[in-house]
Design a protein around this motif. Structure first.
Motif, PDB file in Angstrom:
ATOM      1  N   ARG A 133       0.860  -1.181   0.000  1.00 20.64           N
ATOM      2  CA  ARG A 133       0.000   0.000   0.000  1.00 20.64           C
ATOM      3  C   ARG A 133       0.887   1.219   0.000  1.00 20.64           C
ATOM      4  NH1 ARG A 133      -5.457  -0.038   3.394  1.00 20.64           N
ATOM      5  NH2 ARG A 133      -4.970  -2.261   3.563  1.00 20.64           N
ATOM      6  N   PRO A 134       0.704   2.159  -0.926  1.00 25.76           N
ATOM      7  CA  PRO A 134       1.611   3.308  -0.972  1.00 25.76           C
ATOM      8  C   PRO A 134       1.540   4.132   0.328  1.00 25.76           C
ATOM      9  CG  PRO A 134      -0.261   3.626  -2.453  1.00 25.76           C
ATOM     10  CD  PRO A 134      -0.326   2.220  -1.971  1.00 25.76           C
ATOM     11  N   LEU A 135       2.637   4.887   0.557  1.00 24.04           N
ATOM     12  CA  LEU A 135       2.764   5.616   1.821  1.00 24.04           C
ATOM     13  C   LEU A 135       1.613   6.563   2.067  1.00 24.04           C
ATOM     14  CD1 LEU A 135       6.545   6.470   2.174  1.00 24.04           C
ATOM     15  CD2 LEU A 135       5.181   4.873   3.485  1.00 24.04           C
ATOM     16  N   ASP A 136       1.028   7.125   1.035  1.00 26.57           N
ATOM     17  CA  ASP A 136      -0.029   8.108   1.281  1.00 26.57           C
ATOM     18  C   ASP A 136      -1.339   7.461   1.679  1.00 26.57           C
ATOM     19  OD1 ASP A 136      -0.919   8.891  -2.186  1.00 26.57           O
ATOM     20  OD2 ASP A 136      -0.925   7.025  -1.032  1.00 26.57           O
ATOM     21  N   ARG A 137      -1.287   6.145   1.869  1.00 26.13           N
ATOM     22  CA  ARG A 137      -2.466   5.493   2.430  1.00 26.13           C
ATOM     23  C   ARG A 137      -2.218   5.058   3.866  1.00 26.13           C
ATOM     24  NH1 ARG A 137      -4.832   2.603  -2.465  1.00 26.13           N
ATOM     25  NH2 ARG A 137      -5.350   0.932  -0.999  1.00 26.13           N
ATOM     26  N   HIS A 138      -1.184   5.673   4.451  1.00 26.14           N
ATOM     27  CA  HIS A 138      -0.893   5.341   5.844  1.00 26.14           C
ATOM     28  C   HIS A 138      -1.027   6.578   6.697  1.00 26.14           C
ATOM     29  CE1 HIS A 138       0.816   1.249   5.189  1.00 26.14           C
ATOM     30  NE2 HIS A 138       0.956   1.733   3.975  1.00 26.14           N
ATOM     31  N   VAL A 139      -1.596   6.339   7.883  1.00 29.82           N
ATOM     32  CA  VAL A 139      -1.723   7.404   8.873  1.00 29.82           C
ATOM     33  C   VAL A 139      -0.856   7.010  10.051  1.00 29.82           C
ATOM     34  CG1 VAL A 139      -3.290   8.605  10.431  1.00 29.82           C
ATOM     35  CG2 VAL A 139      -4.060   7.941   8.150  1.00 29.82           C
ATOM     36  N   VAL A 140       0.069   7.876  10.428  1.00 29.49           N
ATOM     37  CA  VAL A 140       1.044   7.483  11.456  1.00 29.49           C
ATOM     38  C   VAL A 140       0.964   8.449  12.639  1.00 29.49           C
ATOM     39  CG1 VAL A 140       3.485   7.213  11.988  1.00 29.49           C
ATOM     40  CG2 VAL A 140       2.611   6.505   9.750  1.00 29.49           C
ATOM     41  N   GLU A 141       0.885   7.867  13.831  1.00 29.97           N
ATOM     42  CA  GLU A 141       1.049   8.653  15.069  1.00 29.97           C
ATOM     43  C   GLU A 141       2.379   8.238  15.656  1.00 29.97           C
ATOM     44  OE1 GLU A 141      -2.266   7.884  17.577  1.00 29.97           O
ATOM     45  OE2 GLU A 141      -3.708   8.606  16.082  1.00 29.97           O
ATOM     46  N   LEU A 142       3.292   9.175  15.710  1.00 35.73           N
ATOM     47  CA  LEU A 142       4.663   8.859  16.090  1.00 35.73           C
ATOM     48  C   LEU A 142       4.993   9.572  17.402  1.00 35.73           C
ATOM     49  CD1 LEU A 142       7.426   7.688  15.321  1.00 35.73           C
ATOM     50  CD2 LEU A 142       7.869   9.780  14.051  1.00 35.73           C
ATOM     51  N   ALA A 143       5.430   8.792  18.397  1.00 38.14           N
ATOM     52  CA  ALA A 143       5.872   9.383  19.658  1.00 38.14           C
ATOM     53  C   ALA A 143       7.375   9.255  19.724  1.00 38.14           C
ATOM     54  CB  ALA A 143       5.221   8.666  20.831  1.00 38.14           C
ATOM     55  N   LEU A 144       8.055  10.371  19.888  1.00 37.90           N
ATOM     56  CA  LEU A 144       9.512  10.363  19.938  1.00 37.90           C
ATOM     57  C   LEU A 144       9.979  10.652  21.344  1.00 37.90           C
ATOM     58  CD1 LEU A 144      10.404  12.352  16.705  1.00 37.90           C
ATOM     59  CD2 LEU A 144      10.528   9.898  17.079  1.00 37.90           C
ATOM     60  N   GLU A 145      11.067   9.998  21.705  1.00 34.26           N
ATOM     61  CA  GLU A 145      11.685  10.334  22.982  1.00 34.26           C
ATOM     62  C   GLU A 145      13.185  10.272  22.804  1.00 34.26           C
ATOM     63  OE1 GLU A 145       9.614   7.392  25.207  1.00 34.26           O
ATOM     64  OE2 GLU A 145      11.229   5.944  24.995  1.00 34.26           O
ATOM     65  N   GLY A 146      13.879  10.827  23.780  1.00 36.59           N
ATOM     66  CA  GLY A 146      15.333  10.813  23.703  1.00 36.59           C
ATOM     67  C   GLY A 146      15.886  12.207  23.837  1.00 36.59           C
ATOM     68  N   THR A 147      17.177  12.303  23.709  1.00 38.28           N
ATOM     69  CA  THR A 147      17.871  13.589  23.818  1.00 38.28           C
ATOM     70  C   THR A 147      18.772  13.741  22.598  1.00 38.28           C
ATOM     71  OG1 THR A 147      17.931  13.218  26.183  1.00 38.28           O
ATOM     72  CG2 THR A 147      19.293  15.006  25.311  1.00 38.28           C
ATOM     73  N   VAL A 148      18.622  14.821  21.877  1.00 35.60           N
ATOM     74  CA  VAL A 148      19.415  15.025  20.664  1.00 35.60           C
ATOM     75  C   VAL A 148      20.100  16.366  20.740  1.00 35.60           C
ATOM     76  CG1 VAL A 148      17.892  13.615  19.252  1.00 35.60           C
ATOM     77  CG2 VAL A 148      17.438  16.033  19.471  1.00 35.60           C
ATOM     78  N   ASP A 149      21.201  16.461  20.000  1.00 36.20           N
ATOM     79  CA  ASP A 149      21.856  17.763  19.938  1.00 36.20           C
ATOM     80  C   ASP A 149      21.298  18.539  18.757  1.00 36.20           C
ATOM     81  OD1 ASP A 149      25.010  16.562  18.491  1.00 36.20           O
ATOM     82  OD2 ASP A 149      22.981  16.650  17.680  1.00 36.20           O
ATOM     83  N   PHE A 150      21.820  19.729  18.556  1.00 29.53           N
ATOM     84  CA  PHE A 150      21.234  20.609  17.555  1.00 29.53           C
ATOM     85  C   PHE A 150      21.319  20.007  16.171  1.00 29.53           C
ATOM     86  CE2 PHE A 150      20.576  23.157  20.852  1.00 29.53           C
ATOM     87  CZ  PHE A 150      21.410  24.227  21.118  1.00 29.53           C
ATOM     88  N   ALA A 151      22.488  19.457  15.894  1.00 26.56           N
ATOM     89  CA  ALA A 151      22.676  18.927  14.541  1.00 26.56           C
ATOM     90  C   ALA A 151      21.683  17.815  14.271  1.00 26.56           C
ATOM     91  CB  ALA A 151      24.119  18.432  14.381  1.00 26.56           C
ATOM     92  N   THR A 152      21.557  16.937  15.250  1.00 30.16           N
ATOM     93  CA  THR A 152      20.630  15.826  15.072  1.00 30.16           C
ATOM     94  C   THR A 152      19.203  16.338  14.976  1.00 30.16           C
ATOM     95  OG1 THR A 152      22.118  14.569  16.473  1.00 30.16           O
ATOM     96  CG2 THR A 152      19.984  13.561  15.960  1.00 30.16           C
TER      97      THR A 152
END
Lengths: 900, 380
Positions: free
Chosen positions: B279-298
């Motif tokens: 199924r192509p990507l535009d037929r997907h609905v994503v709820e994404l929870a992110l965690e972690g610690t990143v620096d500016f570049a990342t």
């Protein structure tokens, strides 16, 4: 830091090796023609210090000379720093990259290679650590900016020149800014400022741009959600209401409430009707009983009236008898009272007559007394009058006598004066006169004008006198002097006056005049004293006295003499005594009359009382009698109409009727009461109300249901819940977006504030001492001008030249050059004082300055060079020829062969 | 002679998808009507005798009229009977969506089962016993009347109800509108068609939840199907065939990001969603929870990656609540710290230590400075 030696190979345009040495401690001139490579030398030094040997970026690649592929640019640098001499060598671009840093002269411990060398070098120079080459001057921090390249002063590294350069302060700040943070820093500050302004106003109160949009969006979303929630809950409430209304309607139908109510009403009505019948019968009984009571009352009333009449007639008869007795008693009192009164009247009359006689007598004696007094007075007054008149006559006489004598006081005074004057004149004359004393020897005679003069007596001669002396002849004596003549004249005059006055007095001589005067005075005195006598006798005056006499005479004449019964006392005393006696008698008579009057008045009152008592008794008796007759008649009349007995029997009958009627009534009442009519009525009311309410309720229910259905029909199709869900989603998104923007705004604020504060601190830390340091230089630049700096902002306020305030117009390029150099010199000085010495390198940096300015700048350079190393790269070494400083010619530095 | 029907439920037509923004909202809403149409197509192609919809046809009782009309239009795809049961989202209230639907004019084959009375179909061979909800929450078991409903012989009896079986559903289901778990047996039903649980779920051989034909949330309970139910004869155990209908797939993912490499991994994972089911990507609905610690570049790399992915997917909702951005030394070295910029940088670093809100603002300030210095001419 002081550079001692530079060796360069295969570096840009310097292909072959170049070695510069002989650098001085202070100012050193490095001379080279254009295109010799002076700037390249500077670049090489820069590269050695600031570029990473292993860097491969564009800048480093540009270090390689053209056309020498595979060439490895190499730079060696010997420099003193903090008392230690270092040797640095770097090779760029191609492998093997080399970096070597060591203390000159060995010492294995202090030798660094490769990256370690870079690290150590960075540490020594105080450069920021890191892997990057620090190629841009801005990044070389303090160090890089002391090296002023040709034309750098007004080259802006890309930033446009703007209005700030037109002021000295702006120019200074620009230079300082470069020193402090490079070109990028102010631009950075400006950009951050711009971003802040995009989001909020100066005062940070008003949101703008994205922030405002985000806030507005969130507010709008809030409102939407609230609105929709309200609408939804309203809808749901209405829906619930409709449901409950429908439920209630169903319940009513199920329970048949209406029908039941109707049935109840019918039953109650029936019951009510029954009771109504009973009540009617009761009413009837009430009426009949009332009627019986009324008739009974009537009969009772009639008998009572009769009874009262009988009683009244009796009472009145009693009263009639009593009144008759009273009348008789009153009559018996009246007669004696009248007799007493008559007696008293006659007594009173006698007393009155007595009094009258006494009065007459008293009046007579009074008159007699008055006449006696008058006569006495008259006599006195007449005497006085006579005496006064005599005195007046005497006085008149004396006055006339005095008047006859002309010698009044004035005249006698004048005479006296005259006499005195004459005497004086004579005396004076005598005094002036010749005094001659004749002393004949043998009794000769002396004759003057035929008169013999007694000898031995002094003679005063005032005029020519011929004295005949017996036996001699004559002597003519002429007393001399005018004075004498005058005196003589005066004496004569005086004597004349005297004579005249005497004549006026009408006297023979002075003595006669005196005597006349004295007589006159005597007359006058006499006149006075007579007049006084007259006045004392008649103080009011003669006329008054005469008048008084006349009046008294008239009065006396008017008072007739007393009647001949008694002899009229002539003397006052006797008259007085008679008058007193008469008065006493009169008073006695008056008292007697008064007493008689009193007695009579008392008897009069008694008689009156008795009289009025009799009258009233008579009246009462008559009326009592009349009434009694009346009542008797009336009683007889009524008895004729209805006998007493008839009334009594009627009364008994009615009483019996009443009792019967009451009994019937009681029966009827009981019948009604036993049915509890009130309860039935209430019940009927109750069920009727209930029916009405039920009907009403059902009607309203139906209406409400219809209304609600209508409302909901309208509301229900709006898709509220879906809209609400959408709005809530939008609200959340708006909230997140707002939080992000606000966080950015806060961070931008903090960033801007921190940058600004840091900039201001740096400025404060350096700017003031720099400006202070530079002001002498600036005075050198603008001689004869007054420069006025504001202490806080370093704003150059005025440039006053020759007494005029000059605005700062756009500075010339040459001036800008000089400013650049001076700034760095001042900075370098400052830093060297702070223990951070740096070298200043000027690469053809004063090319636009005129000769005089150049000379001045050179003086500054020399001054600065006392503390720092200043390297001047120039294509015009002659400019510096006059200074006694080491000069390195670049052309001489090309080493033919390999480096050591 | 067999009887077959299509069992579906929980269409929730008119659902707003407020949490999803932008154009995806419209697409997701449209997809629900499309799913209804496809259910009809399925029934037509497989010659089903009826379609039973076990509740929540509409997302709310206040669904707008256009939604109602579109529903009717979507149901034109099948000429046989559609039996619609009022559920807890669309209960048969006094003046609700069903009254309005009726007023719009129901076609003859659309039956609203809003009274607890049997619906006779297929010439008497199929009887549907509905348990409609008249309120959002019922505490009584509305299917109780099935036990005493008349049972004509020769007819397949299918119960149609909307609620929860307290003892059978996974623990996190809510327990309103209860249905006895042995209703089928007690009432002698051939099949009990249930709705309310949005995933396809077998309770027992004769009791199933069809689930929603078009997924509407990122719960992994097998949504997006309709059930084809075939009775070969009266009393036989039904043959159940789930058929995939839904257009979109929903995912809920949680990832930790600490380094740039993690960003690449995340990107790859999300780009790979199209592979299963092709199924192509535009037929997907994503709820994404992110965690972690990143620096500016990342962080910069992550932002770029997410922006790209958001454009590829139908909808990408990212919860970064637990993702912290903390500067690294490398980051700070990228900031040319000359002059006062250096001292400002030092001050900000100082302020950024600590965990209070002020420190957070200081860290953000550092980030802005970082970005500004990397692209000085780009500015704002």
């Amino acid at each position: 830091m002081r550079i001692r030696r530079v060796r360069i190979r295969e570096f840009r345009k310097l292909c072959g090796p170049v070695c510069l040495e002989g650098f001085g401690d202070g100012l050193t001139v490095i001379a080279g023609d254009n295109e010799d490579g002076k700037s390249t030398v500077l670049e090489a030094i820069r590269a050695a210090l600031f570029c990473r040997h292993r860097a491969s970026d564009e800048f480093v690649r540009s270090l390689a000379p053209f056309g020498c592929a595979g060439a490895r640019p190499t730079v060696e640098l010997d420099f003193d720093l903090n008392g230690v001499t270092w040797h640095l060598r770097k090779t760029f671009c191609h492998k093997p990259h080399e970096a070597l840093l060591m203390v000159a002269g060995g010492g294995a411990g202090l030798s660094f290679k490769g990256d370690a060398a870079e690290e150590e070098l960075s540490r020594l120079l105080g450069l920021p650590r890191g892997n990057r080459s620090v190629t841009k001057p801005a990044e070389q921090g303090v160090w890089g900016l002391f090296w002023v390249s040709q034309g750098t002063a007004f080259e802006a590294d890309g930033a446009p020149s703007d209005g700030s350069r037109t002021t000295l302060t702006g120019a200074l700040e620009d230079e300082l800014g470069r020193v402090l943070g490079g070109d990028a820093a102010p631009a950075l500050l400006t950009r951050i400022r711009q971003r802040c302004d995009d989001l909020f106003s100066e005062s940070r109160n008003v949101a703008r741009g994205q922030l405002k949009l985000a806030r507005d969006a969130k507010d709008a979303a809030d409102k939407d959600v609230a609105r929709l929630q309200a609408a939804l809950s309203d809808y749901q409430v209405k829906l619930a209401e409709l449901q409950s209304l429908r439920d209630e309607r169903t319940r009513h139908e199920r329970e048949q409430t209406l029908t039941q109510a109707e049935t109840a009403v019918r039953a109650a009505e029936q019951e009510q009707r029954r009771i109504d019948g009973l009540q009617q019968r009761e009413q009837q009984s009430v009426r009949e009983a009332e009627l019986a009571h009324a008739r009974y009352d009537q009969a009772r009333g009639a008998w009572r009236v009769r009874h009262d009449d009988i009683q009244a007639a009796k009472v009145v008869a009693h009263e009639e008898a009593a009144r008759a007795v009273e009348l008789e008693a009153a009559r018996q009192r009246l007669e004696p009272a009248k007799a007493l009164l008559t007696q008293a009247d006659s007594d009173l009359e006698a007393a009155r007559q007595r009094q009258q006689a006494a009065e007459t007598r008293f009046a007579d004696t009074e008159r007699a007394l008055r006449r006696a007094r008058l006569r006495c007075d008259l006599f006195t007054d007449s005497e006085a009058l006579r005496r006064a008149e005599a005195a007046e006559a005497a006085a008149a006489q004396a006055s006339a006598a005095a008047a006859a004598i002309p010698v009044d006081d004035a005249a006698i005074a004048a005479l006296r004066d005259g006499v005195a004057a004459a005497r004086e004149a004579s005396v004076r004359l005598d005094a002036a006169a010749t005094q001659v004393v004749f002393t004949p020897e043998a009794g000769q005679c002396i004759f003057i004008a035929g008169h013999e003069v007694a000898p031995g007596q002094p003679l005063r001669l005032a005029a020519e006198t011929v004295v005949t002396l017996e036996g001699f002849g004559s002597i003519v004596i002429r007393p001399g002097g005018e004075d004498l003549a005058e005196r003589q004249r005066k004496a004569a005059a005086a004597a004349a006056v005297v004579a005249e006055r005497i004549a006026r007095c009408g006297a023979a001589d002075a003595d006669a005049a005196e005597a006349a005067h004295a007589r006159r005075r005597q007359h006058l005195l006499e006149s006075d004293s007579e007049r006084r006598v007259a006045a004392s006798v008649a103080p009011q005056g003669l006329e008054a006295l005469r008048a008084a006499v006349a009046v008294k005479t008239a009065e006396l004449a008017s008072l007739p003499a007393v009647a001949a019964v008694e002899a009229e006392p002539v003397l006052t005393d006797a008259a007085e005594a008679a008058a007193d006696a008469a008065r006493a008698e009169r008073e006695e008579a008056a008292r007697g009359r008064a007493r008689a009057q009193q007695v009579r008045d008392g008897y009069a009152r008694d008689a009156e009382q008795a009289g009025s008592g009799e009258i009233s008794a008579r009246t009462r008796a008559e009326s009592a009698e009349a009434r009694s007759r009346e009542l008797q008649q009336a009683l007889a009349d009524t008895r004729n109409t209805i006998a007493d007995q008839t009334l009594l029997s009627t009364l008994d009958d009615e009483k019996a009727n009443v009792i019967a009627a009451d009994a019937l009534l009681a029966q009827a009442r009981d019948a009604v009461q036993s049915c509890a009519p009130k309860a039935v009525a209430e019940r009927l009311d109750g069920v009727r109300r209930h029916l009405a309410e039920t009907q009403d309720r059902l009607r309203r229910l139906d209406n409400d249901v219809r209304d609600r259905e209508g409302e909901l029909r309208g509301l229900g199709q709006n898709g509220i819940e879906d809209e609400l869900a959408a709005a809530q989603g939008a609200l959340q998104r708006a909230g997140r977006k707002l939080a992000a923007v606000e966080e950015d705004a806060a961070a931008l604020r903090l960033l801007y504030d921190t940058l600004r504060a840091a900039e201001q601190d740096a400025r404060r830390s350096f700017a003031e001492p720099i400006t202070r340091r530079m002001s002498p230089y600036l005075r050198t630049l603008f001689p004869g001008c007054e420069l006025d700096f504001a202490s806080e902002t370093l704003e150059l306020r005025h440039l006053r030249r020759a007494g005029c305030d000059e605005p700062f117009s756009r500075l010339s390029v040459g001036t800008r050059e000089q400013l650049a150099v001076l700034t760095r010199l001042a900075f370098a000085e400052l830093l060297s004082e702070r223990g951070q010495p740096a070298a200043v390198i000027l690469d053809d940096a004063l090319v636009y300055s005129d000769r005089s300015r150049l000379q001045r700048m050179q003086a500054e350079l020399l001054r600065a060079a006392e503390r720092l190393q200043v390297l001047v790269l120039t294509c015009r070494p002659d400019d510096y020829a006059g200074l006694d400083v080491p000069t390195i010619r670049l052309a001489d530095c090309f080493v033919p062969d390999a480096l050591v | 002679m067999s009887i077959s029907l299509v069992h579906t439920a929980d269409w929730q037509l008119g659902k707003a998808f407020g949490a999803v923004g932008g154009e995806a909202q419209g697409r997701l809403r449209d997809a629900r009507f499309e799913a209804v149409r496809n259910v009809g197509v399925l029934a037509r192609e497989r010659r089903a005798d009826a379609i039973v919809v076990a509740g929540d046809v509409f997302d709310s009782g206040t669904a707008a009229d256009p939604t109602l009309r579109r529903a009717l239009i979507a149901m034109e795809s099948f000429a046989g009977p559609w039996v619609l049961l009022p559920g807890n989202h669309d209960p048969a209230t006094a003046e609700g969506v069903w009254a309005r639907l009726r007023r719009l004019g129901l076609p003859g084959n659309v039956i609203v089962a809003d009274r607890p009375e049997p619906v006779v179909l297929a010439g008497g061979r199929l009887v549907v016993l509905p348990a409609p909800l008249v309120r959002n929450n019922e505490t009584d078991d509305l299917t109780a009347w099935f036990d005493t409903a008349p049972a004509p012989s020769g007819a397949v009896r299918v119960g149609l109800a909307h609620g929860s079986i307290p003892s059978r559903l996974p623990a996190d289901a809510d327990a309103r509108n209860p249905i006895a778990d042995d209703r089928c047996a007690r009432a002698g039903l051939d099949y009990l068609a249930l709705g309310d649980w949005h995933g396809t779920l077998r309770i027992d051989a004769r009791t199933w939840y069809a689930g929603t034909p078009e997924p509407d949330r990122a719960k992994d309970n097998d949504p997006g199907n309709a059930l084809l139910v075939r009775f070969d004869r009266v009393g036989a155990e039904p043959v159940i065939e789930p058929v995939a209908i839904g257009r979109y797939r929903w995912h809920a993912l949680r990832r930790a990001i600490h380094r740039s490499a993690d960003v690449a991994v995340l990107t790859d994972d999300l780009r790979a969603l199209d592979r299963p089911l092709d199924r192509p990507l535009d037929r997907h609905v994503v709820e994404l929870a992110l965690e972690g610690t990143v620096d500016f570049a990342t962080r910069a790399a992550l932002t770029a990656a997410l922006d790209d992915l958001a454009a590829r997917l139908c909808d990408l909702r990212v919860n970064e609540g637990r993702l912290a951005v903390l500067h690294s030394e490398d980051d700070l070295r990228q900031i040319p710290a000359t002059g006062f910029v250096g001292s400002a940088l030092a001050r900000l670093r100082e302020a950024a230590m600590g965990s209070d809100a002020q420190a957070g603002i200081a860290r953000r300030a550092l980030q802005i400075l970082y970005v500004e210095c990397r692209q000085p001419q780009a500015g704002h």
